[in-house]
Design an enzyme around this catalytic site. Structure first.
Site, PDB file in Angstrom:
ATOM      1  N   GLU A   9       8.112  -5.970  -2.123  1.00 14.34           N
ATOM      2  CA  GLU A   9       8.515  -5.798  -3.518  1.00 14.34           C
ATOM      3  C   GLU A   9       8.710  -7.153  -4.178  1.00 14.34           C
ATOM      4  O   GLU A   9       9.477  -7.987  -3.695  1.00 14.34           O
ATOM      5  CB  GLU A   9       9.819  -4.991  -3.586  1.00 14.34           C
ATOM      6  CG  GLU A   9      10.234  -4.634  -4.982  1.00 14.34           C
ATOM      7  CD  GLU A   9       9.336  -3.582  -5.624  1.00 14.34           C
ATOM      8  OE1 GLU A   9       9.249  -3.578  -6.872  1.00 14.34           O
ATOM      9  OE2 GLU A   9       8.729  -2.780  -4.897  1.00 14.34           O
ATOM     10  N   HIS A  47      -0.742  -3.293  -4.818  1.00 13.49           N
ATOM     11  CA  HIS A  47      -0.491  -1.877  -5.063  1.00 13.49           C
ATOM     12  C   HIS A  47      -1.634  -1.285  -5.879  1.00 13.49           C
ATOM     13  O   HIS A  47      -2.062  -0.152  -5.649  1.00 13.49           O
ATOM     14  CB  HIS A  47       0.836  -1.733  -5.812  1.00 13.49           C
ATOM     15  CG  HIS A  47       1.600  -0.518  -5.458  1.00 13.49           C
ATOM     16  ND1 HIS A  47       2.818  -0.252  -6.018  1.00 13.49           N
ATOM     17  CD2 HIS A  47       1.357   0.517  -4.618  1.00 13.49           C
ATOM     18  CE1 HIS A  47       3.282   0.882  -5.541  1.00 13.49           C
ATOM     19  NE2 HIS A  47       2.415   1.369  -4.689  1.00 13.49           N
ATOM     20  N   ASP A  57       0.452  -2.849 -10.451  1.00 15.93           N
ATOM     21  CA  ASP A  57       1.050  -4.069  -9.932  1.00 15.93           C
ATOM     22  C   ASP A  57       0.284  -4.583  -8.714  1.00 15.93           C
ATOM     23  O   ASP A  57      -0.364  -3.797  -8.039  1.00 15.93           O
ATOM     24  CB  ASP A  57       2.537  -3.842  -9.597  1.00 15.93           C
ATOM     25  CG  ASP A  57       2.766  -2.685  -8.632  1.00 15.93           C
ATOM     26  OD1 ASP A  57       2.221  -1.602  -8.860  1.00 15.93           O
ATOM     27  OD2 ASP A  57       3.488  -2.886  -7.647  1.00 15.93           O
TER      28      ASP A  57
END
Length: 79
Positions: A9, A47, A57
């Site tokens: 992330e 992603h 993203d």
């Protein structure tokens, strides 16, 4: 797919470049992961590569070239 992948992330609005400390940390993490799991740079995808119809993203401001020059991804990312 989630059972065979690792998600990293990153925080970014998509409107600004990714912060230098974040990119440096990502480079260290990817280098370790690729070495530890004996993975090629082609294994590093976004992603948006995994689910192009649903995800955008990390987005156009993500520095794939920087990672590729360090041997941590490929660039340009295939569309």
């Amino acid at each position: 797919v989630n059972s065979r992948s690792i998600g990293i992330e990153l925080v970014n609005s998509g409107a600004a470049p990714f912060a230098e400390p974040q990119m440096a940390a990502l480079e260290r993490l990817l280098a370790d992961m690729l070495k530890r799991h004996v993975l090629p740079p082609q294994a590093v995808i976004g992603h948006s590569d995994m689910a192009p119809d649903r995800k955008g993203d990390p987005g156009p401001r993500f520095d794939w070239r920087r990672l590729a020059l360090s041997g941590l991804s490929v660039w340009p990312v295939p569309v």
